[in-house]
Design a protein around this motif. Structure first.
Motif, PDB file in Angstrom:
ATOM      1  N   GLU A  49       0.828  -1.207   0.000  1.00  0.00           N
ATOM      2  CA  GLU A  49       0.000   0.000   0.000  1.00  0.00           C
ATOM      3  C   GLU A  49       0.860   1.254   0.000  1.00  0.00           C
ATOM      4  O   GLU A  49       1.835   1.360   0.753  1.00  0.00           O
ATOM      5  N   HIS A  50       0.491   2.197  -0.858  1.00  0.00           N
ATOM      6  CA  HIS A  50       0.913   3.597  -0.759  1.00  0.00           C
ATOM      7  C   HIS A  50      -0.220   4.424  -1.333  1.00  0.00           C
ATOM      8  O   HIS A  50      -0.766   4.098  -2.389  1.00  0.00           O
ATOM      9  N   THR A  51      -0.588   5.508  -0.640  1.00  0.00           N
ATOM     10  CA  THR A  51      -1.714   6.315  -1.107  1.00  0.00           C
ATOM     11  C   THR A  51      -1.299   7.289  -2.190  1.00  0.00           C
ATOM     12  O   THR A  51      -2.044   7.535  -3.152  1.00  0.00           O
ATOM     13  N   HIS A  52      -0.101   7.879  -2.044  1.00  0.00           N
ATOM     14  CA  HIS A  52       0.382   8.881  -2.982  1.00  0.00           C
ATOM     15  C   HIS A  52       1.841   9.164  -2.636  1.00  0.00           C
ATOM     16  O   HIS A  52       2.340   8.713  -1.600  1.00  0.00           O
ATOM     17  N   PHE A  53       2.522   9.927  -3.485  1.00  0.00           N
ATOM     18  CA  PHE A  53       3.887  10.343  -3.198  1.00  0.00           C
ATOM     19  C   PHE A  53       4.037  11.838  -3.460  1.00  0.00           C
ATOM     20  O   PHE A  53       3.943  12.268  -4.607  1.00  0.00           O
ATOM     21  N   PRO A  54       4.237  12.616  -2.397  1.00  0.00           N
ATOM     22  CA  PRO A  54       4.483  14.047  -2.616  1.00  0.00           C
ATOM     23  C   PRO A  54       5.677  14.274  -3.533  1.00  0.00           C
ATOM     24  O   PRO A  54       6.700  13.580  -3.437  1.00  0.00           O
ATOM     25  N   VAL A  55       5.554  15.237  -4.422  1.00  0.00           N
ATOM     26  CA  VAL A  55       6.569  15.484  -5.432  1.00  0.00           C
ATOM     27  C   VAL A  55       7.880  15.952  -4.804  1.00  0.00           C
ATOM     28  O   VAL A  55       8.954  15.781  -5.394  1.00  0.00           O
ATOM     29  N   SER A  56       7.818  16.481  -3.597  1.00  0.00           N
ATOM     30  CA  SER A  56       9.020  17.004  -2.940  1.00  0.00           C
ATOM     31  C   SER A  56      10.135  15.980  -2.871  1.00  0.00           C
ATOM     32  O   SER A  56      11.317  16.322  -3.011  1.00  0.00           O
ATOM     33  N   ARG A  57       9.794  14.706  -2.622  1.00  0.00           N
ATOM     34  CA  ARG A  57      10.748  13.604  -2.556  1.00  0.00           C
ATOM     35  C   ARG A  57      11.908  13.900  -1.612  1.00  0.00           C
ATOM     36  O   ARG A  57      13.071  13.655  -1.908  1.00  0.00           O
TER      37      ARG A  57
ATOM     38  N   LEU B 186      -0.350   0.738   5.883  1.00  0.00           N
ATOM     39  CA  LEU B 186       0.274   1.884   6.565  1.00  0.00           C
ATOM     40  C   LEU B 186      -0.736   2.449   7.559  1.00  0.00           C
ATOM     41  O   LEU B 186      -1.347   3.487   7.346  1.00  0.00           O
ATOM     42  N   LEU B 187      -0.894   1.741   8.659  1.00  0.00           N
ATOM     43  CA  LEU B 187      -2.031   1.958   9.551  1.00  0.00           C
ATOM     44  C   LEU B 187      -2.066   3.341  10.180  1.00  0.00           C
ATOM     45  O   LEU B 187      -3.154   3.868  10.448  1.00  0.00           O
ATOM     46  N   ALA B 188      -0.923   3.948  10.420  1.00  0.00           N
ATOM     47  CA  ALA B 188      -0.927   5.284  11.022  1.00  0.00           C
ATOM     48  C   ALA B 188      -1.687   6.285  10.149  1.00  0.00           C
ATOM     49  O   ALA B 188      -2.213   7.283  10.655  1.00  0.00           O
ATOM     50  N   GLN B 189      -1.777   6.012   8.844  1.00  0.00           N
ATOM     51  CA  GLN B 189      -2.433   6.919   7.910  1.00  0.00           C
ATOM     52  C   GLN B 189      -3.944   6.712   7.833  1.00  0.00           C
ATOM     53  O   GLN B 189      -4.615   7.432   7.081  1.00  0.00           O
ATOM     54  N   HIS B 190      -4.484   5.763   8.604  1.00  0.00           N
ATOM     55  CA  HIS B 190      -5.901   5.416   8.481  1.00  0.00           C
ATOM     56  C   HIS B 190      -6.668   5.621   9.775  1.00  0.00           C
ATOM     57  O   HIS B 190      -6.105   5.587  10.872  1.00  0.00           O
TER      58      HIS B 190
ATOM     59  N   GLU C  36       4.618  11.342   2.795  1.00  0.00           N
ATOM     60  CA  GLU C  36       3.340  10.651   2.614  1.00  0.00           C
ATOM     61  C   GLU C  36       2.590  10.571   3.934  1.00  0.00           C
ATOM     62  O   GLU C  36       1.397  10.872   4.011  1.00  0.00           O
ATOM     63  N   ALA C  37       3.299  10.169   5.002  1.00  0.00           N
ATOM     64  CA  ALA C  37       2.665  10.031   6.304  1.00  0.00           C
ATOM     65  C   ALA C  37       2.193  11.374   6.839  1.00  0.00           C
ATOM     66  O   ALA C  37       1.063  11.498   7.361  1.00  0.00           O
ATOM     67  N   GLU C  38       3.017  12.395   6.719  1.00  0.00           N
ATOM     68  CA  GLU C  38       2.651  13.705   7.253  1.00  0.00           C
ATOM     69  C   GLU C  38       1.452  14.301   6.529  1.00  0.00           C
ATOM     70  O   GLU C  38       0.667  15.046   7.130  1.00  0.00           O
ATOM     71  N   ALA C  39       1.280  13.963   5.255  1.00  0.00           N
ATOM     72  CA  ALA C  39       0.104  14.439   4.524  1.00  0.00           C
ATOM     73  C   ALA C  39      -1.189  13.897   5.115  1.00  0.00           C
ATOM     74  O   ALA C  39      -2.256  14.493   4.951  1.00  0.00           O
ATOM     75  N   HIS C  40      -1.082  12.760   5.807  1.00  0.00           N
ATOM     76  CA  HIS C  40      -2.234  12.165   6.485  1.00  0.00           C
ATOM     77  C   HIS C  40      -2.334  12.612   7.943  1.00  0.00           C
ATOM     78  O   HIS C  40      -3.165  12.088   8.692  1.00  0.00           O
ATOM     79  N   GLY C  41      -1.495  13.531   8.349  1.00  0.00           N
ATOM     80  CA  GLY C  41      -1.531  14.013   9.719  1.00  0.00           C
ATOM     81  C   GLY C  41      -0.730  13.198  10.704  1.00  0.00           C
ATOM     82  O   GLY C  41      -0.865  13.377  11.926  1.00  0.00           O
ATOM     83  N   VAL C  42       0.117  12.293  10.220  1.00  0.00           N
ATOM     84  CA  VAL C  42       0.918  11.447  11.102  1.00  0.00           C
ATOM     85  C   VAL C  42       2.080  12.254  11.673  1.00  0.00           C
ATOM     86  O   VAL C  42       2.788  12.948  10.937  1.00  0.00           O
ATOM     87  N   VAL C  43       2.257  12.168  12.987  1.00  0.00           N
ATOM     88  CA  VAL C  43       3.449  12.722  13.627  1.00  0.00           C
ATOM     89  C   VAL C  43       4.523  11.643  13.560  1.00  0.00           C
ATOM     90  O   VAL C  43       4.413  10.598  14.213  1.00  0.00           O
TER      91      VAL C  43
END
Length: 286
Positions: A35-43, A88-92, A124-131
């Motif tokens: 699983e991956h939801t998306h990839f920020p272009v910043s890389r 990636l459970l932290a994102q859900h 990716e994680a931070e976009a979902h609000g993950v610390v």
């Protein structure tokens, strides 16, 4: 030891239903879906070297939704186990994720393995609000919420990062205690967390210890130090090589499941051929 496969399904590769049916036909016991939801272009986060980095493979950008893909495969297969490899459970939201997995397990007749992990892409994680620094405790507590919903008539959990007030939720999974839970990853921190609260550690072998001859005894020592019976916590190998010698070494170490890597392809025919090539190892280890 059970032997499965893992494959990154994308909109350019083989049809997941056809792939799942072929994997079941070849005799693989399980099929794991990443699983991956998306990839920020910043890389800003480099692709990990142990996974083949630093360049990010294109298939990461095109993955299908994990649960939808598993549901499609489950509806057209009969026996093959289906694993989130990993979620990636932290994102859900854990309540919604528990409902998805319970429904899939219920409708598939108890064929789900719930692999969870921290991920490696910080953006990716931070976009979902993950610390990011709280990701381990977040995954742990969200999984505990899910397990409560799967196993308790009146479910509740009071955690540091996720909690659940007394609640009702059905359907329950077909598996009486819910799906077996794997914690995916490598390194001492993941090892310790797996030892403390997972059903099994879903480990990616390191280049320094590809046969896990050093890693497995160390993990069992950590399990015992955590107050659990080492025999009660399993070990599964993620992205295992289709190598008979390596698989035999895993079997001798008491590994419960080896999940073989099948190279992703942006051509459906090539992806199916890659699966067929990997399947040939089954005859050499049976």
């Amino acid at each position: 030891m059970d032997v499965g496969v893992v494959y990154f399904f994308t909109d350019q590769g083989p049809d997941p239903i056809e792939f799942g049916q072929a994997a079941e036909g070849y005799g693989f016991e399980s099929l794991f879906v990443p699983e991956h939801t998306h990839f920020p272009v910043s890389r800003k986060t480099d692709y990990p070297i142990p996974y083949g980095g630093p360049e990010l493979p294109g298939f990461y950008l095109r993955t299908y939704d994990q649960i939808v893909t598993m549901s499609m495969i489950a509806a057209h297969t009969q026996t093959i186990m289906l694993g989130t490899g990993i979620c990636l459970l932290a994102q859900h939201d854990p309540i919604a994720k528990a409902k998805q997995i319970a429904t899939l397990d219920h409708l598939s007749g108890g064929r789900v393995i719930c692999g969870v992990g921290m991920g490696w892409n910080v953006e990716e994680a931070e976009a979902h609000g993950v610390v990011w620094k709280q990701r381990y405790s977040t995954v742990r507590d969200k999984l505990k919420v899910m397990q409560a919903l799967w196993t308790q008539e009146e479910a509740s959990y009071d955690g540091q990062r996720a909690s659940l007030a007394p609640s009702w939720a059905w359907p329950k999974p077909a598996q009486p205690n819910g799906p077996r839970t794997y914690l995916g990853g490598a390194g001492p921190t993941t090892m310790r967390h797996a030892a403390e609260w997972a059903d099994a550690w879903y480990v990616v072998p390191s280049a320094e210890d590809p046969t896990l001859s050093k890693t497995v005894p160390e993990f069992r020592r950590v399990v015992e130090e955590s107050g659990r019976d080492p025999e009660s916590v399993g070990i599964a190998v993620a992205s295992a090589p289709p190598d008979p010698a390596a698989l035999e070494s895993y079997r001798e170490l008491g590994i419960e499941r080896a999940v073989l890597w099948v190279d992703p392809a942006d051509d459906p025919g090539e992806g199916m051929r890659n699966l067929e090539t990997v399947s040939k190892v089954l005859a050499q280890i049976s």
